[in-house]
Write an enzyme that holds these catalytic residues in place. Sequence first.
Site: not given
Length: 728
Positions: A403-404, A407-408, A410, A522
Amino acid sequence: MVPLILFLWLMIAPPSIAVAAAPSLAKPGCQASCGNMSIPYPFGIGSNNCYLDHNYTITCNQSFNPPKPYLTSLRLEVLAVSLTNQKITINNPVVKGCGNSPSVGTSKSLEGTPFVFSGRYNKFMVSGCGNATLDLDGIVMAGCSSRCNHDSAGQGKGCFGINCCETTTPFVLDRYNVSVTVSTQGDCVSGFLVDKNWIEEYSIFDSRYFAENIGLVPVVLRWTLQKVDFPSCIGNYTTLPFPENTLITTWSCQCRWNEDGNPYLANGCQECANCTGQCSRRGENGSFTCPTRPNKSSKKELCISTWQFHQGHTELDHGHFFWISAGVGISTGALFLIIGIFWLYKIVLRIKNKKRKEKFFKRNGGLLLQQQTSVDQGSSDKTHFSAKELEKATDNFNENRILGRGGQGTVYKGMLTDGRIVAVKKSKIVDKSQLEQFINEVVILSQLNHRNVVKLLGCCLETEVPLLVYEFISNGTLFKHIHNQSNEFPLSWEMHLRIATEVAGALAYLHSSTSIPIYHRDIKSTNILLDDKYRAKVADFGTSRSIAIDQTHLTTLVKGTFGYVDPEYFQSSQFTEKSDVYSFGVVLVELLTGKKPISMTRTDEQRSLATHFLLSEEENRLFEIFDPRVLNEGTKEELMAVANLARRCLNLSGKNRPTMKEVASELEGIGMSNKKSSTVQTNFQELGCTSGAESVVLSYGNSTSMELNLYSSTTSSSDGQPLLRNCV
């Protein structure tokens, strides 16, 4: 009996008797090269079967002579691929500034791909007269300045500060921004990341000619893999240093010391042909050199001798029968021994896997989470999923289920055995700081129960990297819907207002309604998801923190996304609840303008959307930067009310910003007035009348938004038709 003896002999026979052919580096049946360059797997040309996934696709451009390979996902020419060091060299454009444009900046990004810019194999270089910096989200990673000397153009090998300079880059990067500034009128300067071998091998470097005429330089990328992609190969993990004290981990496959070939292919490694003694590696390509082994009896010779034995002894005496019986007994015993060893291996492997899962469970914070579950009653309904269950749900984390990427890690789409659709977040880094973020996210989400906060369904701690399981949010991120102009279902102004109200309500809940206040830290449009009814869901609590009720702020290292970070927090390192308010203000401006929080197309002063918005308001140009769809669907009073609220959220002084509870209340008031306005307009259009001279005033908060004057006389539209009539 004879076939069994032959079979056992073949199993224990030395594998180096046969001569091995030179192994191919490409998958069988796939194109092995493009022009003069070999294309090794996991890269490939042609069908899906020839490469690992779409990121490793190579396009062979036949319009050149010889043909040139291009990395399809980045649209850049490939110069070399090294299996030994997991690196690929590509041709990359330089950033150039000249007299007519003395200050230039541009960004390079590999986000969403398995590639990173190498720190070990590259250097940052400035050519010409001026200076340049390389930064990551505003944090300078490398910088260099060269002094002009028109009498010293050619400097030989290397750069030493006159017309040219170079410096190292300590980290691998998945993105960066280069800014160059010309220092001398009429000259040019170029700033670029470049393969350090290119600098060392450049015999005579005319830096001023280069700055004016050269547009491409070789850059080394590292390509990263995970063990799940190649579970059966021999290999190990390698860690690559990344900014903010984090590490990127990549799995690399290797042939044994006496083998040659491509370790990423099944049976891709072959033993050194005809070798005895020490087998030495030669060169980066993995070729070997060794002495020749003396010829011995071949397998073919053994086959012939056993066939002759069978043909010459059709009449067997008692002596022959004894030896055959003994051979059968030995063979049977050996067979049972092999079976016993196999089952013993399976038992040992099962015990080893159990201990391995226990080790991962402890390392991934399982004991802490168990303690949290026992203390926090709100987390009692959270589930622990098994690795096998999540592998089945995501089709072994199939590339097509992604799905995307972030940085941390998948995020994969999955379906559980009970039919529920879920999103599975898999970390791609085995790192202590990332692990702390994972544990923090589980603990934070375990305390929350709000319809506009994404729901954590459970986690898996027995794998090498922890897995989080969330409810599946079908309509992607708010960022995609705001900034994707090709969206088939654009959000209306009413939906914009509702989404802003829902997000504000969720943040007000975090700040004021939980047992311990929680700061998200964030807030951005990519962390706001939309479900099938386009309701907002606040996500990604990896950097969130809960604080004591009597505390007013957190003192931490500055973290966040460039363009959303509170300037006051950036300067003081003290994060307050008003820092979340500032980030929400940036999201409000995104909803009003349809513009990205950072844009390289705007001037330096207005590169930040928050600054651009505040300057436009001061100059009375707000309606020039609003999204045309928002202007068409919203009233002037509504838009100005939301813009005024955004301006207050973006106040440089945190104490002058409203709380999220006040923001949510004002947005609810604007939304109620929007609905009342729509209802009044609809009712009067249906009735087509008024009941005397009167006016309806719509208000939200303390500010009047709109006044409708309803005249007792008949009012006509532009086409002469009655619009309002008197009613009794």
